[in-house]
Design an enzyme around this catalytic site. Structure first.
Site, PDB file in Angstrom:
ATOM      1  N   GLU A  43       0.856  -1.194   0.000  1.00 35.54           N
ATOM      2  CA  GLU A  43       0.000   0.000   0.000  1.00 35.54           C
ATOM      3  C   GLU A  43       0.888   1.238   0.000  1.00 35.54           C
ATOM      4  O   GLU A  43       1.786   1.361   0.808  1.00 35.54           O
ATOM      5  CB  GLU A  43      -0.927  -0.011   1.231  1.00 35.54           C
ATOM      6  CG  GLU A  43      -1.694   1.276   1.472  1.00 35.54           C
ATOM      7  CD  GLU A  43      -2.473   1.769   0.256  1.00 35.54           C
ATOM      8  OE1 GLU A  43      -3.282   1.006  -0.290  1.00 35.54           O
ATOM      9  OE2 GLU A  43      -2.249   2.940  -0.157  1.00 35.54           O
ATOM     10  N   GLY A  48      -6.982   0.833   3.621  1.00 32.31           N
ATOM     11  CA  GLY A  48      -8.422   1.100   3.478  1.00 32.31           C
ATOM     12  C   GLY A  48      -8.782   1.761   2.165  1.00 32.31           C
ATOM     13  O   GLY A  48      -9.954   1.827   1.792  1.00 32.31           O
ATOM     14  N   GLY A  49      -7.758   2.287   1.463  1.00 33.50           N
ATOM     15  CA  GLY A  49      -8.003   2.838   0.132  1.00 33.50           C
ATOM     16  C   GLY A  49      -8.908   4.044   0.119  1.00 33.50           C
ATOM     17  O   GLY A  49      -9.086   4.732   1.129  1.00 33.50           O
ATOM     18  N   CYS A  51     -12.186   4.377  -0.251  1.00 33.93           N
ATOM     19  CA  CYS A  51     -13.473   4.356   0.449  1.00 33.93           C
ATOM     20  C   CYS A  51     -13.310   4.894   1.861  1.00 33.93           C
ATOM     21  O   CYS A  51     -13.994   5.825   2.269  1.00 33.93           O
ATOM     22  CB  CYS A  51     -14.028   2.939   0.474  1.00 33.93           C
ATOM     23  SG  CYS A  51     -15.512   2.789   1.450  1.00 33.93           S
ATOM     24  N   HIS A 457     -46.575  -0.396  11.039  1.00 29.94           N
ATOM     25  CA  HIS A 457     -47.004   0.990  10.825  1.00 29.94           C
ATOM     26  C   HIS A 457     -46.428   1.858  11.940  1.00 29.94           C
ATOM     27  O   HIS A 457     -46.430   1.429  13.103  1.00 29.94           O
ATOM     28  CB  HIS A 457     -48.531   1.065  10.860  1.00 29.94           C
ATOM     29  CG  HIS A 457     -49.035   2.469  10.814  1.00 29.94           C
ATOM     30  ND1 HIS A 457     -49.028   3.212   9.659  1.00 29.94           N
ATOM     31  CD2 HIS A 457     -49.526   3.272  11.792  1.00 29.94           C
ATOM     32  CE1 HIS A 457     -49.515   4.415   9.934  1.00 29.94           C
ATOM     33  NE2 HIS A 457     -49.826   4.478  11.214  1.00 29.94           N
TER      34      HIS A 457
HETATM   35  C1  LIG Z   1     -15.950  11.022  -2.925  1.00 29.80           C
HETATM   36  C2  LIG Z   1     -16.288   9.573  -3.076  1.00 29.80           C
HETATM   37  C3  LIG Z   1     -17.389   9.058  -2.440  1.00 29.80           C
HETATM   38  C4  LIG Z   1     -17.700   7.713  -2.573  1.00 29.80           C
HETATM   39  N1  LIG Z   1     -18.803   7.227  -1.943  1.00 29.80           N
HETATM   40  C5  LIG Z   1     -19.126   5.922  -2.071  1.00 29.80           C
HETATM   41  C6  LIG Z   1     -20.253   5.379  -1.408  1.00 29.80           C
HETATM   42  O1  LIG Z   1     -20.961   6.082  -0.697  1.00 29.80           O
HETATM   43  N2  LIG Z   1     -20.521   4.063  -1.564  1.00 29.80           N
HETATM   44  C7  LIG Z   1     -19.749   3.254  -2.353  1.00 29.80           C
HETATM   45  O2  LIG Z   1     -20.038   2.059  -2.467  1.00 29.80           O
HETATM   46  N3  LIG Z   1     -18.680   3.745  -3.006  1.00 29.80           N
HETATM   47  C8  LIG Z   1     -18.351   5.052  -2.877  1.00 29.80           C
HETATM   48  N4  LIG Z   1     -17.239   5.534  -3.511  1.00 29.80           N
HETATM   49  C9  LIG Z   1     -16.463   4.613  -4.356  1.00 29.80           C
HETATM   50  C10 LIG Z   1     -15.539   3.741  -3.503  1.00 29.80           C
HETATM   51  O3  LIG Z   1     -14.714   4.576  -2.716  1.00 29.80           O
HETATM   52  C11 LIG Z   1     -14.699   2.873  -4.398  1.00 29.80           C
HETATM   53  O4  LIG Z   1     -15.539   2.165  -5.269  1.00 29.80           O
HETATM   54  C12 LIG Z   1     -13.880   1.881  -3.605  1.00 29.80           C
HETATM   55  O5  LIG Z   1     -13.018   2.543  -2.720  1.00 29.80           O
HETATM   56  C13 LIG Z   1     -13.069   1.040  -4.585  1.00 29.80           C
HETATM   57  O6  LIG Z   1     -12.186   0.246  -3.901  1.00 29.80           O
HETATM   58  P1  LIG Z   1     -10.980  -0.422  -4.663  1.00 29.80           P
HETATM   59  O7  LIG Z   1     -10.852  -1.767  -4.071  1.00 29.80           O
HETATM   60  O8  LIG Z   1     -11.128  -0.336  -6.122  1.00 29.80           O
HETATM   61  O9  LIG Z   1      -9.673   0.436  -4.292  1.00 29.80           O
HETATM   62  P2  LIG Z   1      -9.428   1.784  -3.547  1.00 29.80           P
HETATM   63  O10 LIG Z   1     -10.275   1.911  -2.359  1.00 29.80           O
HETATM   64  O11 LIG Z   1      -9.479   2.878  -4.538  1.00 29.80           O
HETATM   65  O12 LIG Z   1      -7.928   1.587  -3.034  1.00 29.80           O
HETATM   66  C14 LIG Z   1      -6.838   1.516  -3.888  1.00 29.80           C
HETATM   67  C15 LIG Z   1      -5.571   1.578  -3.050  1.00 29.80           C
HETATM   68  O13 LIG Z   1      -4.451   1.295  -3.869  1.00 29.80           O
HETATM   69  C16 LIG Z   1      -3.363   2.098  -3.473  1.00 29.80           C
HETATM   70  N5  LIG Z   1      -2.424   2.177  -4.597  1.00 29.80           N
HETATM   71  C17 LIG Z   1      -2.627   2.749  -5.806  1.00 29.80           C
HETATM   72  N6  LIG Z   1      -1.541   2.570  -6.602  1.00 29.80           N
HETATM   73  C18 LIG Z   1      -0.650   1.880  -5.877  1.00 29.80           C
HETATM   74  C19 LIG Z   1       0.656   1.387  -6.141  1.00 29.80           C
HETATM   75  N7  LIG Z   1       1.256   1.567  -7.325  1.00 29.80           N
HETATM   76  N8  LIG Z   1       1.319   0.732  -5.161  1.00 29.80           N
HETATM   77  C20 LIG Z   1       0.748   0.523  -3.950  1.00 29.80           C
HETATM   78  N9  LIG Z   1      -0.503   0.968  -3.643  1.00 29.80           N
HETATM   79  C21 LIG Z   1      -1.190   1.624  -4.598  1.00 29.80           C
HETATM   80  C22 LIG Z   1      -4.022   3.423  -3.123  1.00 29.80           C
HETATM   81  O14 LIG Z   1      -3.214   4.193  -2.257  1.00 29.80           O
HETATM   82  C23 LIG Z   1      -5.310   2.944  -2.447  1.00 29.80           C
HETATM   83  O15 LIG Z   1      -5.117   2.827  -1.062  1.00 29.80           O
HETATM   84  C24 LIG Z   1     -16.884   6.869  -3.372  1.00 29.80           C
HETATM   85  C25 LIG Z   1     -15.756   7.384  -4.007  1.00 29.80           C
HETATM   86  C26 LIG Z   1     -15.443   8.718  -3.855  1.00 29.80           C
HETATM   87  C27 LIG Z   1     -14.218   9.245  -4.537  1.00 29.80           C
END
Ligand SMILES: Cc1cc2nc3c(=O)[nH]c(=O)nc-3n(C[C@H](O)[C@H](O)[C@H](O)COP(=O)(O)OP(=O)(O)OC[C@H]3O[C@@H](n4cnc5c(N)ncnc54)[C@H](O)[C@@H]3O)c2cc1C
Length: 473
Positions: A43, A48-49, A51, A457
């Site tokens: 990471e 936690g990325g 989300c 209700h």
């Molecule tokens: C403002 C906003 C509001 C949102 N609200 C909602 C909601 O209410 N409900 C919902 O379901 N979804 C929501 N989403 C979408 C949701 O956040 C994403 O769909 C979800 O986080 C996707 O998860 P993921 O597993 O694709 O990776 P992500 O959560 O995007 O995590 C990717 C991780 O990879 C890491 N990374 C990237 N490149 C590298 C690399 N080269 N080397 C090492 N690490 C790396 C990043 O640092 C990050 O921690 C929202 C998004 C945003 C932007």
């Protein structure tokens, strides 16, 4: 090879490497490690990325603050003699930071305590299909090999291709979903570029904090994937809240300083708008640019999203894509479901695919838009004979009692089987009401079963008794 070298090589070899601790990668790392796989989770920033750190969690904590401000402003309607004195943005931000940090720390602790799992902080890229190079956050570098590699690197805010944008993009008042939630004051006039879910949630939030807000949407409706009537109703609600909405707003130039941003629009009647801040919410760009995917021969689409098949496999054997980086649907629960698919196939010897899975989602405007299944537009395209029931929230007793009459419920059903094909719940707790319809769809219940069911209700569930009295044809 000397025995020292062989031992060192063995130490840097994993059964699985997961790049990115997103919503699918994190549980997958734990599951693989618990199953005895030697696993590394790499990471580059926060566990936690998006989300947890920049997406769902922080936005919903701030939406909650904005809702309190809104309700305080309505106190008199409820006979309560109170009023909001103003917004302490630093405190709003602190509440958000505290909640995010607690979740992040909890998530990190769980990873650190998992046996067989190494959490490595650094930026990863491919050296080849089985090798990963890591620039560690603490300064060092490392190389690892693995039998299986999972890409869960998510997305970031896309930047618009508009003349002048490059000269303003680094100004402190040009914001994305990350920087807007770090503001310590309320913008005087926030222009939101983009009328999608992220743009709308922030627009309403900042309007409720006291900003003048203008949404600029390049299309003819907000939320372009939704039915036009639903999008129109949301627009009406936002306008009632005092948000200005500019549809078909094709921006031809951006200029600005650290205190003012001006958007120019083309066309015959050339016009401009100026605000103090600009939020860019025009879509998402995949985090694949730093991965050196060509080094491993991994294919992407023309926007850089990793191409996967229905089993989440890339074109390279042993390399998988999870979550948003594979092109969505970009929701936390979908990334989590990707994890379930991989767990089933890799640990439980199943043949699971992502084909035909349900994609529920909720847009956290107020009222929320809870969505499941097909829109009316999509249902009509199937050629099926359909019926559409639509009922304003004012017909719902619970909504009247708590003063939440804005919005409507819309359900599309198959005229023959009477099963539910899709629903759009623009209502208080629309996401929860949607989940009830989702359950009915999962259980293949015909709508008359809901119509005749006994619900307590006065609850929102009760609306399922009456909505099917409101078919339009
Ligand atoms: C403002 C906003 C509001 C949102 N609200 C909602 C909601 O209410 N409900 C919902 O379901 N979804 C929501 N989403 C979408 C949701 O956040 C994403 O769909 C979800 O986080 C996707 O998860 P993921 O597993 O694709 O990776 P992500 O959560 O995007 O995590 C990717 C991780 O990879 C890491 N990374 C990237 N490149 C590298 C690399 N080269 N080397 C090492 N690490 C790396 C990043 O640092 C990050 O921690 C929202 C998004 C945003 C932007």
């Amino acid at each position: 090879m000397s025995s020292d070298k062989a031992a060192a090589r063995k130490a840097s070899h994993y059964d699985a490497i997961i790049i990115g601790s997103g919503q699918g990668g994190t549980p997958l790392a734990k599951a693989l490690a618990k199953a005895g796989w030697r696993t590394a989770l790499i990471e580059r920033q926060y566990v936690g990325g998006s989300c947890l750190n920049y997406g769902c969690t922080p936005t919903k904590t701030m939406v909650a603050s904005a809702r309190v401000a809104y309700q305080a402003g309505r106190a008199n309607e409820f006979g309560v003699l109170a009023r909001a004195e103003g917004i302490d943005m630093e405190q709003v931000r602190q509440r958000k930071r505290d909640i995010v940090l607690k979740s992040r720390n909890g998530s990190e602790k769980a990873l650190l305590e998992t046996e067989n799992l190494d959490l490595i902080y650094g930026t990863a890229k491919f050296k080849d299909a089985k090798s990963i190079f890591v620039q560690r956050n603490n300064g060092g570098t490392a190389e690892f090999t693995a039998d299986k590699i999972f890409i869960d690197t998510g997305t970031r805010a896309a930047m618009p291709d508009i003349p002048g944008f490059d000269s303003v993009r680094h100004l402190t008042n040009v914001l994305d979903n990350v920087s807007i939630m770090e503001l310590d004051c309320v913008p005087s006039h926030l222009i939101v570029l983009g009328g999608g879910n992220i743009g709308l949630e922030f627009a309403q939030m900042f309007r409720r904090f006291g900003s003048r807000v203008t949404i600029v949407q390049s299309d003819g409706q907000l939320l372009t994937h939704e039915d036009a009537d639903v999008a129109k109703e949301i627009a009406k609600i936002l306008e009632e809240d005092g948000i200005e909405i500019l549809l078909n707003g094709k921006v031809t130039r951006v200029t600005g300083t650290g205190t003012e941003i001006t958007l120019e629009f083309g066309g015959e009647a050339k016009k401009k708008i100026a605000g103090t801040h600009l939020l860019v919410a025009v879509g998402r760009t995949p985090n694949t640019n730093e991965l050196d995917l060509p080094a491993a021969g991994i294919e992407t689409d023309d926007k850089g999203f990793v191409r996967v098949n229905t089993r989440l496999e890339t074109n390279v054997a042993g390399v998988y894509g999870i979550g948003d980086v594979k092109g969505g649907p970009a929701f936390t629960h979908i990334s989590y479901d990707d994890y379930r698919v991989l767990r089933a196939n890799l640990l439980e010897n199943k043949q699971t695919t992502i084909e035909g899975r349900m994609v529920p989602y909720t847009i956290f405007t107020d009222p929320q838009l809870g969505r499941i299944g097909m829109t009316e537009k999509e249902a009509r395209k199937t050629g099926k004979e359909i019926r559409v029931a639509k009922m304003p929230m004012i017909f719902v007793a619970r909504a009247r009692e708590v003063g939440e009459m804005r919005g409507s419920m819309k359900v599309v059903v198959d005229a023959k089987s009477k099963q539910i094909l899709g629903a759009a719940l623009l209502s208080m707790e629309g996401g929860e009401v949607m989940a009830m319809l989702q359950l009915a769809m999962m259980g293949k219940l015909a709508y008359p079963v809901l119509q005749e069911a006994i619900f307590a209700h006065p609850t929102l569930a009760e609306s399922l008794n009456v909505i099917f009295e409101h078919f339009s044809e």
